[in-house]
Motif scaffolding. Sequence first.
Motif, PDB file in Angstrom:
ATOM      1  N   LEU A   1      -1.061   9.061  -9.969  1.00  0.00           N
ATOM      2  CA  LEU A   1      -0.335   9.116  -8.620  1.00  0.00           C
ATOM      3  C   LEU A   1       0.061  10.690  -8.666  1.00  0.00           C
ATOM      4  CD1 LEU A   1       1.251   8.755  -6.119  1.00  0.00           C
ATOM      5  CD2 LEU A   1       3.179   7.874  -7.726  1.00  0.00           C
ATOM      6  N   MET A   2       0.409  11.221  -9.986  1.00  0.00           N
ATOM      7  CA  MET A   2       0.813  12.824  -9.840  1.00  0.00           C
ATOM      8  C   MET A   2      -0.524  13.573  -9.790  1.00  0.00           C
ATOM      9  SD  MET A   2       4.033  12.905 -10.387  1.00  0.00           S
ATOM     10  CE  MET A   2       4.506  14.324 -10.938  1.00  0.00           C
ATOM     11  N   ALA A   3      -1.599  13.012 -10.201  1.00  0.00           N
ATOM     12  CA  ALA A   3      -2.863  13.947  -9.973  1.00  0.00           C
ATOM     13  C   ALA A   3      -3.257  13.765  -8.503  1.00  0.00           C
ATOM     14  CB  ALA A   3      -4.008  13.349 -10.884  1.00  0.00           C
TER      15      ALA A   3
ATOM     16  N   ALA B   1       1.872   7.570 -20.974  1.00  0.00           N
ATOM     17  CA  ALA B   1       2.754   6.419 -21.585  1.00  0.00           C
ATOM     18  C   ALA B   1       2.443   5.242 -21.157  1.00  0.00           C
ATOM     19  CB  ALA B   1       4.373   6.820 -21.260  1.00  0.00           C
ATOM     20  N   SER B   2       2.155   4.148 -21.970  1.00  0.00           N
ATOM     21  CA  SER B   2       1.529   2.778 -21.852  1.00  0.00           C
ATOM     22  C   SER B   2       2.528   2.011 -20.967  1.00  0.00           C
ATOM     23  CB  SER B   2       1.155   2.234 -22.953  1.00  0.00           C
ATOM     24  OG  SER B   2       2.113   1.995 -23.848  1.00  0.00           O
TER      25      SER B   2
ATOM     26  N   THR C   1       1.627  -4.759 -21.034  1.00  0.00           N
ATOM     27  CA  THR C   1       1.072  -4.277 -22.030  1.00  0.00           C
ATOM     28  C   THR C   1      -0.392  -4.625 -22.473  1.00  0.00           C
ATOM     29  OG1 THR C   1       1.822  -6.411 -23.126  1.00  0.00           O
ATOM     30  CG2 THR C   1       3.345  -4.830 -23.381  1.00  0.00           C
ATOM     31  N   GLU C   2      -0.948  -5.446 -21.745  1.00  0.00           N
ATOM     32  CA  GLU C   2      -2.302  -5.796 -21.905  1.00  0.00           C
ATOM     33  C   GLU C   2      -3.310  -4.942 -21.230  1.00  0.00           C
ATOM     34  OE1 GLU C   2      -3.522  -9.510 -20.294  1.00  0.00           O
ATOM     35  OE2 GLU C   2      -2.502  -9.052 -18.304  1.00  0.00           O
ATOM     36  N   ARG C   3      -2.968  -3.782 -20.440  1.00  0.00           N
ATOM     37  CA  ARG C   3      -3.858  -2.850 -19.867  1.00  0.00           C
ATOM     38  C   ARG C   3      -3.209  -1.595 -20.222  1.00  0.00           C
ATOM     39  NH1 ARG C   3      -4.974  -7.289 -15.895  1.00  0.00           N
ATOM     40  NH2 ARG C   3      -7.148  -8.214 -16.590  1.00  0.00           N
ATOM     41  N   THR C   4      -4.030  -0.350 -20.304  1.00  0.00           N
ATOM     42  CA  THR C   4      -3.421   0.782 -20.771  1.00  0.00           C
ATOM     43  C   THR C   4      -3.586   1.821 -19.437  1.00  0.00           C
ATOM     44  OG1 THR C   4      -5.549   1.449 -21.628  1.00  0.00           O
ATOM     45  CG2 THR C   4      -3.603   0.377 -23.053  1.00  0.00           C
ATOM     46  N   ALA C   5      -3.946   1.592 -18.507  1.00  0.00           N
ATOM     47  CA  ALA C   5      -4.112   2.471 -17.294  1.00  0.00           C
ATOM     48  C   ALA C   5      -2.843   3.237 -16.956  1.00  0.00           C
ATOM     49  CB  ALA C   5      -4.761   1.999 -16.093  1.00  0.00           C
TER      50      ALA C   5
ATOM     51  N   LYS D   1      -3.605  -2.550 -12.675  1.00  0.00           N
ATOM     52  CA  LYS D   1      -4.258  -1.527 -13.816  1.00  0.00           C
ATOM     53  C   LYS D   1      -5.549  -2.005 -14.082  1.00  0.00           C
ATOM     54  CE  LYS D   1      -1.087  -0.551 -16.886  1.00  0.00           C
ATOM     55  NZ  LYS D   1      -0.318  -0.729 -17.933  1.00  0.00           N
ATOM     56  N   ASP D   2      -6.197  -2.857 -13.402  1.00  0.00           N
ATOM     57  CA  ASP D   2      -7.446  -3.418 -13.739  1.00  0.00           C
ATOM     58  C   ASP D   2      -8.831  -2.443 -13.380  1.00  0.00           C
ATOM     59  OD1 ASP D   2      -9.459  -5.273 -14.568  1.00  0.00           O
ATOM     60  OD2 ASP D   2      -9.118  -6.607 -13.221  1.00  0.00           O
ATOM     61  N   ARG D   3      -9.410  -2.731 -12.325  1.00  0.00           N
ATOM     62  CA  ARG D   3     -10.489  -2.147 -12.138  1.00  0.00           C
ATOM     63  C   ARG D   3     -10.151  -0.627 -11.289  1.00  0.00           C
ATOM     64  NH1 ARG D   3     -11.009  -7.203 -10.662  1.00  0.00           N
ATOM     65  NH2 ARG D   3     -10.591  -7.003  -8.461  1.00  0.00           N
TER      66      ARG D   3
END
Length: 228
Positions: A150-152, A162-163, A140-144, A110-112
Amino acid sequence: MSLLDHFRPPLSERRHWHAFHNSWATYLSSQLNARLPEGYFAEANVQFGIEIDVAAFADGPPVGPGWVPPAPRESVPVTMGGPVVEIGIFSRSGGPTLAGAVELVSPANKDRPASREAFVSKCAAYLQAGIGLVIVDVVTERTADLHGELMARLGTTPPPGASLYATAYRPVDRDGAATLDVWHEALTVGRPMPTLPLWLRGGLCLPVELQATYDRTCSEQRLTPPAA
């Protein structure tokens, strides 16, 4: 035990999240192996900084379903991609064929943007090949929102993000139309986790018992909720 926050204090100062994910992947594969019929096996593949997944393979022809999953939360038309031109290198002695996968999201996924792109591309390739997939995101520390991305990618409108979540995907052909059945469950720290269906290519369906395997991991690692 309800879901804990493994990525923030106080628990992150007492335990390494990657050790927990490593064990959880092992117990998930053990749970699946206990239910898989002859000719199938599940194994954990843990490569920190890249991925954590549990894959189910088929050694022989598929067999009939043995577990009845709940109805999908939604069924959406998707773009499954066009022809593929590639070179495959295979051992003449044969080898296992991937039939399904469970992905435990790591912070690096979920980083870059490039990391998210790689994760989404891998998951899209699984679904476009007819491979059932479950994604579990407790980071919990990243919100991507990798589910939304994936759906897009598959050409459908992403749902509200949803986080934390656990989602199962079943690619299926209905009357000549490519369809993706989706079981999307939001997760919350302090609440139990669901059991999701893992649809293997060929029609076999297994329950992925997230709460039971999470409880086992917590017990084996002597993990108790941090004091308030």
